[in-house]
Design a protein around this motif. Structure first.
Motif, short mmCIF file in Angstrom:
data_model
loop_
_atom_site.label_atom_id
_atom_site.label_comp_id
_atom_site.label_asym_id
_atom_site.label_seq_id
_atom_site.Cartn_x
_atom_site.Cartn_y
_atom_site.Cartn_z
N ARG A 11 41.97 45.52 43.25
CA ARG A 11 41.32 46.18 42.10
C ARG A 11 39.91 46.64 42.48
N THR A 12 39.18 45.79 43.24
CA THR A 12 37.81 46.17 43.62
C THR A 12 37.83 47.39 44.54
N LYS A 54 42.57 40.80 42.86
CA LYS A 54 41.15 41.13 42.65
C LYS A 54 40.63 42.06 43.75
N LYS A 55 41.01 41.72 44.97
CA LYS A 55 40.52 42.50 46.12
C LYS A 55 41.01 43.96 46.01
N ALA A 81 42.42 39.01 36.92
CA ALA A 81 42.21 39.47 38.30
C ALA A 81 42.17 40.99 38.39
N GLY A 82 42.59 41.68 37.32
CA GLY A 82 42.45 43.14 37.33
C GLY A 82 43.74 43.93 37.23
N THR A 127 46.03 35.76 43.09
CA THR A 127 45.02 36.33 42.16
C THR A 127 43.86 36.92 42.96
N ASP A 128 43.48 36.24 44.04
CA ASP A 128 42.40 36.78 44.88
C ASP A 128 42.81 38.12 45.50
#
Ligand code: 5GP
Length: 350
Positions: free
Chosen positions: A144-145, A141-142, A169-170, A137-138
């Protein structure tokens, strides 16, 4: 210990019931869909939402080009995706229906840090066997950011809890399916899994609440299973085994040709063969996939026509002028015996 006594179902456990229909010909059925990538902020239009899996012998460039002509999609293998992102495939042209695949392996991570994924792909699939890991999930997220407007498919999970975790998470599309694949042995080796039809039914509501779509990954062995997946809640259906063994997936690593007989090797992505070739072996990891051999099936066109024909037929039996109407129009019945297999071993054509 928790125990859920409800019986969970696979595609072979149900049939779709026909009903009065205003559709008089299969040609009236519209298979084109518009699929929203809500987080990335775009839609894939005129999409026939069938996707070739990123497996060796399936997620090839020739397969992708062939499927794209029918508005279907392909997740390229990780290896091919790496080569494209590194600029080693100058002949590759960005296409709406050709998706890249990346994992959490060191090579994928390095490439993500170094490359602009959007230069080559509008949509990427982040593919791990166990999508429940916080580390995954991290990772989502990374990405997606770093790439707010790239379409992200991510998985795999099989429960609404898993869908929410990855949606938060995106990701735009959540891949669901653990243990259903034709060359997957996770259910035998780890005792983990969830029957595919019930996965879709049980995850659908959460997908709607989170504003994401569901990709059903694994378990389809007949065109009718693809119709059942859409009826149960899938927005996209991913196929491995059904597309394996065709000319478009051929390369030296999967074809055995002795001049008289042409056969294909089809290997699970977590089989010992695949783990060895991707240098993913570890003393803590065992094979969770099988390696099979099959007669060459020729070009993939015939299979695609059969798949489209099956979807059109299911839609006409359920009064669904559009593919996604199957979900509202279809009613499943649980069956004791799905198929009459009396002549299964004497069939010489379909
Ligand atoms: P199929 O359409 O062949 O039934 O399923 C294809 C899917 O099986 C793939 O997209 C992938 O998610 C899954 N899969 C492929 N290889 C393996 C493997 O070796 N182990 C497991 N557990 N799943 C696999």
């Amino acid at each position: 210990m928790l125990y859920d006594n409800d019986i969970k179902l696979d595609f072979c456990d149900v049939l779709i019931v026909p009903k009065p229909s205003l559709i008089s010909s299969r040609k009236e059925v519209n298979l084109f869909c518009n699929l929203s990538f809500n987080k990335a902020g775009f839609s894939l239009t005129n999409y026939v939402p069938v996707c070739a899996s990123n497996m060796d012998g399936v997620g090839t460039l020739s397969m992708a080009e062939k499927l794209a002509t029918r508005h279907m999609s392909t997740c390229l293998t990780k290896h091919l995706t790496h080569q494209i992102l590194l600029g080693n495939k100058p002949e590759f042209k960005k296409d709406d229906f050709i998706f890249g695949t990346l994992g959490m392996d060191d090579f994928s991570k390095d490439i993500i840090n170094e490359c602009d994924l959007r230069k080559h792909f509008q949509i990427i699939s982040l593919d791990v066997a166990n999508g429940y890991m916080k580390q995954f999930t991290d990772f989502v997220k990374k990405i997606r950011t770093r790439f707010p407007d790239i379409g992200i498919m991510a998985g795999n999970v099989v429960t609404s809890e898993g869908v929410k975790q990855i949606a938060d998470a995106g990701a735009d599309i959540i891949k669901v399916g653990i243990g259903s694949g034709s060359v997957c042995t996770t259910r035998r080796v780890a005792g983990i899994g969830y029957p595919q039809l019930s996965t879709l039914i049980d995850c659908r509501q959460m997908a709607d609440e989170c504003g994401v779509s569901l990709l059903s990954d694994g378990g389809c062995v007949h065109p009718g299973d693809i119709s059942k997946a859409f009826a149960a809640g899938a927005d996209i259906v991913m196929l491995g085994g059904m597309l394996a063994g065709h000319d478009e997936g051929a390369d030296d690593s999967v074809v055995i040709d002795d001049g008289e007989r042409r056969r294909f090797i089809f290997a699970g992505s977590s089989s010992s063969r695949a783990l060895k070739s991707s240098k993913n072996e570890s003393k803590y990891r065992t094979s969770e996939g099988r390696v099979v051999i099959m007669e060459a099936k020729g070009g993939v066109d015939g299979a695609l026509v059969h798949i489209e024909g099956g979807l059109r037929s299911a839609c006409s039996y359920t009064n669904s002028a559009k593919l996604y109407e199957l979900r509202t129009n279809a009613k499943f019945i649980r069956v004791n015996r799905q198929l009459n297999e009396y002549f299964e071993n004497q069939t010489i054509g379909i």
